[in-house]
Structure formats: structure tokens, C-alpha cells
Design a protein around this motif. Sequence first.
Motif, PDB file in Angstrom:
ATOM      1  N   ALA A 165      44.227 -40.777  62.966  1.00  0.00           N
ATOM      2  CA  ALA A 165      43.847 -40.383  64.321  1.00  0.00           C
ATOM      3  C   ALA A 165      43.165 -41.496  65.113  1.00  0.00           C
ATOM      4  CB  ALA A 165      42.966 -39.135  64.271  1.00  0.00           C
ATOM      5  N   PRO A 166      42.276 -42.320  64.514  1.00  0.00           N
ATOM      6  CA  PRO A 166      41.650 -43.392  65.298  1.00  0.00           C
ATOM      7  C   PRO A 166      42.637 -44.407  65.877  1.00  0.00           C
ATOM      8  CG  PRO A 166      40.374 -42.971  63.314  1.00  0.00           C
ATOM      9  CD  PRO A 166      41.650 -42.199  63.181  1.00  0.00           C
ATOM     10  N   LEU A 167      43.858 -44.485  65.344  1.00  0.00           N
ATOM     11  CA  LEU A 167      44.830 -45.439  65.871  1.00  0.00           C
ATOM     12  C   LEU A 167      45.169 -45.157  67.331  1.00  0.00           C
ATOM     13  CD1 LEU A 167      47.360 -45.765  62.901  1.00  0.00           C
ATOM     14  CD2 LEU A 167      45.485 -47.298  63.509  1.00  0.00           C
ATOM     15  N   THR A 180      36.717 -47.482  61.355  1.00  0.00           N
ATOM     16  CA  THR A 180      36.045 -48.782  61.287  1.00  0.00           C
ATOM     17  C   THR A 180      37.025 -49.913  61.536  1.00  0.00           C
ATOM     18  OG1 THR A 180      34.357 -47.958  59.756  1.00  0.00           O
ATOM     19  CG2 THR A 180      34.721 -50.332  59.799  1.00  0.00           C
ATOM     20  N   LEU A 181      38.221 -49.794  61.008  1.00  0.00           N
ATOM     21  CA  LEU A 181      39.250 -50.815  61.240  1.00  0.00           C
ATOM     22  C   LEU A 181      39.542 -50.954  62.729  1.00  0.00           C
ATOM     23  CD1 LEU A 181      41.685 -49.651  58.414  1.00  0.00           C
ATOM     24  CD2 LEU A 181      40.327 -51.751  58.370  1.00  0.00           C
ATOM     25  N   VAL A 182      39.706 -49.821  63.405  1.00  0.00           N
ATOM     26  CA  VAL A 182      40.031 -49.845  64.829  1.00  0.00           C
ATOM     27  C   VAL A 182      38.855 -50.384  65.639  1.00  0.00           C
ATOM     28  CG1 VAL A 182      40.512 -48.372  66.829  1.00  0.00           C
ATOM     29  CG2 VAL A 182      41.762 -48.030  64.688  1.00  0.00           C
ATOM     30  N   ALA A 196      50.288 -43.765  66.477  1.00  0.00           N
ATOM     31  CA  ALA A 196      50.682 -45.133  66.799  1.00  0.00           C
ATOM     32  C   ALA A 196      52.162 -45.104  67.179  1.00  0.00           C
ATOM     33  CB  ALA A 196      50.454 -46.062  65.607  1.00  0.00           C
ATOM     34  N   PRO A 197      52.481 -45.320  68.441  1.00  0.00           N
ATOM     35  CA  PRO A 197      53.876 -45.154  68.878  1.00  0.00           C
ATOM     36  C   PRO A 197      54.827 -46.187  68.306  1.00  0.00           C
ATOM     37  CG  PRO A 197      52.530 -46.065  70.643  1.00  0.00           C
ATOM     38  CD  PRO A 197      51.583 -45.670  69.558  1.00  0.00           C
ATOM     39  N   ALA A 198      54.329 -47.332  67.866  1.00  0.00           N
ATOM     40  CA  ALA A 198      55.207 -48.383  67.348  1.00  0.00           C
ATOM     41  C   ALA A 198      54.451 -49.226  66.337  1.00  0.00           C
ATOM     42  CB  ALA A 198      55.712 -49.260  68.489  1.00  0.00           C
ATOM     43  N   PHE A 199      55.087 -49.480  65.196  1.00  0.00           N
ATOM     44  CA  PHE A 199      54.466 -50.325  64.178  1.00  0.00           C
ATOM     45  C   PHE A 199      55.523 -50.756  63.177  1.00  0.00           C
ATOM     46  CE2 PHE A 199      53.867 -45.877  62.959  1.00  0.00           C
ATOM     47  CZ  PHE A 199      54.382 -45.837  61.670  1.00  0.00           C
ATOM     48  N   LEU A 204      48.485 -57.664  64.055  1.00  0.00           N
ATOM     49  CA  LEU A 204      47.335 -57.070  63.392  1.00  0.00           C
ATOM     50  C   LEU A 204      47.847 -56.214  62.246  1.00  0.00           C
ATOM     51  CD1 LEU A 204      44.274 -56.220  63.263  1.00  0.00           C
ATOM     52  CD2 LEU A 204      44.889 -54.348  64.832  1.00  0.00           C
ATOM     53  N   HIS A 205      47.216 -56.359  61.094  1.00  0.00           N
ATOM     54  CA  HIS A 205      47.582 -55.560  59.923  1.00  0.00           C
ATOM     55  C   HIS A 205      46.398 -54.697  59.520  1.00  0.00           C
ATOM     56  CE1 HIS A 205      47.360 -54.823  55.571  1.00  0.00           C
ATOM     57  NE2 HIS A 205      48.655 -54.627  55.648  1.00  0.00           N
ATOM     58  N   LEU A 206      46.665 -53.406  59.298  1.00  0.00           N
ATOM     59  CA  LEU A 206      45.633 -52.463  58.871  1.00  0.00           C
ATOM     60  C   LEU A 206      46.078 -51.782  57.581  1.00  0.00           C
ATOM     61  CD1 LEU A 206      44.853 -50.689  62.288  1.00  0.00           C
ATOM     62  CD2 LEU A 206      43.772 -52.733  61.330  1.00  0.00           C
ATOM     63  N   PRO A 207      45.186 -51.629  56.604  1.00  0.00           N
ATOM     64  CA  PRO A 207      45.550 -51.006  55.329  1.00  0.00           C
ATOM     65  C   PRO A 207      45.596 -49.486  55.419  1.00  0.00           C
ATOM     66  CG  PRO A 207      43.238 -51.590  55.314  1.00  0.00           C
ATOM     67  CD  PRO A 207      43.790 -52.100  56.617  1.00  0.00           C
ATOM     68  N   VAL A 208      46.410 -48.903  54.547  1.00  0.00           N
ATOM     69  CA  VAL A 208      46.503 -47.443  54.436  1.00  0.00           C
ATOM     70  C   VAL A 208      46.424 -47.081  52.952  1.00  0.00           C
ATOM     71  CG1 VAL A 208      47.864 -45.381  54.899  1.00  0.00           C
ATOM     72  CG2 VAL A 208      47.965 -47.318  56.493  1.00  0.00           C
ATOM     73  N   PRO A 209      45.372 -46.415  52.499  1.00  0.00           N
ATOM     74  CA  PRO A 209      45.286 -46.020  51.089  1.00  0.00           C
ATOM     75  C   PRO A 209      46.431 -45.112  50.689  1.00  0.00           C
ATOM     76  CG  PRO A 209      43.144 -45.831  52.169  1.00  0.00           C
ATOM     77  CD  PRO A 209      44.150 -46.073  53.253  1.00  0.00           C
TER      78      PRO A 209
END
Length: 352
Positions: free
Chosen positions: A283-285, A249-251, A319-322, A268-273
Motif C-alpha cells: 500500500a505505501p507504494l 520505510t522504503l518509500v 504501483a501502476p508500472a514496475f 529504484l529497487h525495493l525488496p519484497v519479502p
Amino acid sequence: MTSTSLQPQGALLVGSVNYDDAEKTMRTAAGTLGGRLRRIPDGEVGKRFHWIMFQPDVLGETDGIERVGDERIPFGAGLDARPLRIADGTDAAAIELPPLGYAAAAIESYEIFRRLRESGEIEPGVRFQVSLPTPVAVVSSFFTGDDRAAIEPVYADALLGELDEILAAVPHEDLAIQWDVASELGIIERASGYGRPMEAWWEGDPFDGLVTRLAALVDAVPIGVEVGVHLCYGDAGERHFIEPADAGTLVRYANAVIAASARPLTWLHLPVPIDRDDEAYFAPLAGLAPVAELYLGLVHSEDGAEGAQHRIAAASRFAPAFGVATECGIGRAPAGTTEGILETHAAVSSGW
């Protein structure tokens, strides 16, 4: 954004930091994270400590807006969490809201930022970060029923007025604006947010309406000022309003906003529980649209660098870079944990 190993590059402070004043926040962040930070917030100190929970006290003093209920609902340090309603017989379009408090706080904190940069405590080129809520967050949290549609354009105009004040007071080359986006995820996921369903109030597909609204906020920030989006699943009592099945959903939402915006996102910032170090979550990243800087909120106080490294390893497959961040701001983290959280950012990331 490039990376040559599993070690992420760069760190983002999402917004709030559990210190009492802006100067300590900025000085400590700069001293601990140094070249990992491209921007520094003021920690959302004072009445902004509980994110938007001070807004009812601001809006409740407005002619044409009333508090619901006769008894105060104490929240935090002196706040009143009672919801709001438009008074009977009031034309919402004619309501004139007072200053919301965001511009005044940003202008005051920028002077501290500038002074610390001039003294060498903040590195040249680092920007001053201002985090702002979306109108959807405030309207959905404190108004109900038909009042939401009526007050939304009024509040949106007032918030954009706050943004204009900030843009006029802070040199654009020093400024970064972050839009904090939480309630939107609750509406998309059809979550029960803090005791009641999180629902849209406009006609048509709720998702499309949320994309249009956030894209307009991104585009309200002029080229020359950095703009970021922090997506969030809530942080009331350090709990989400719903646990995401994965980052899908985030993606999906981020991709739609990126496509609908006229200007590019800076970050862009995405949370990770904390309990997600599995491939299924990340995987959706693999389908995320390109963005200049991606930050994953995989730093948690409970398991420090070791836990973060597990999540980094899983995320790196897709995600190759973050860079790294916490899930949400750390202003409400347990007392005494702030330094450790900042040190974890430093331990698991490299500088720019």
C-alpha cells in the motif's frame, strides 16, 4: 516506464550472481533475459562474492588501521572478518587508503562486457552495471565508537576515487552505477544488525543524515551515466536484519533521497519479502515519488513464478508500472538455483 497488463516490464539483476566468473554471468544473463535487461552486472565474482566482507582485508593492511583481535575470523573463501580500529595516536585524516578493489574489478569486467557485446551476445544499448557499497555500510560494519566519525570521510573519499577511476575508464554511455543501500535501513529501523544495534554516529536526526549521504552519492554520478539505488534489509545467511512491517520505510527514504538529489534516479529497487503478497505491504507504494524505472524484488527461488505472480498481483494495485528483480543479489543463493531464478525473471516479465 509503462505497462499495459499485470505482467511487469523489464528485469533487474541486483548485482551478485552465483557463477564463478564474469563472462559466464554476463553471457547467461543475456541469453536468458535478453531484451528484458537494460543493464548487466558482472556478478560480483571473486573476492566480492560476499559483498563488502573483503574490505577488512584491504583496509587492515593500511598504516594507521589495525585488526581487532589476534585470531583470524574465517569468513567465506579465505577472508578474515575481524573488525577494524584506528591505531592509537593516528590522525585519521592523514590515513591513505590503498585501492579498494572496486575500480580494478569494474575495468576488468567491462572489457569482457565489451567483447560480448561486439560478438552480439549482449544486445546493443545494454549498459554495464557496477554495484558499489555506501560508506555507511563499510564504516558501520567494521568500525565502532568514535572511529566511525573519524574514518567515514577518509573511506568516502577513497570510494569516490574508485568511482572516478571507473568513470574515466568506461564510456559514460555504456555505464550504469548502482548504490547498494542496506545498513541505512537498519539504522532507520533501529534494528539489531548481526548481533549489535545499528546506530548513527553523527549529530542530528539519523534519517536526515542518511538522506544527505545517499543523495550526495547519487549526485556524484554524472548526467549521462545511469544511476540506481538498491534498498535492502540485509542478506546474511539469506535472512534480513529486521522484517519490515510494510514498504513504508522504503518509500519514505526513497522519496526523501529523490527530493534531495540534484539529478534524477534512473532506477529504484525495493525488496519484497517472500511471505508478503498482501495489500498491506504494498500500500505505501501509492505514495512513491515518480522514478523512471521501479523494480520490485519479488522473485524468490523457493516459490518461483507462481509465488512471484501472487506478489505481482498485490503490488499492481498500488504501483501502476514496475519491473522484477530478486530481493538482493543471488550470489549466495543455493548452488544449482541460479538458472531457475533467472528463468523466473523471464517467466513473469516482458521485454522492453
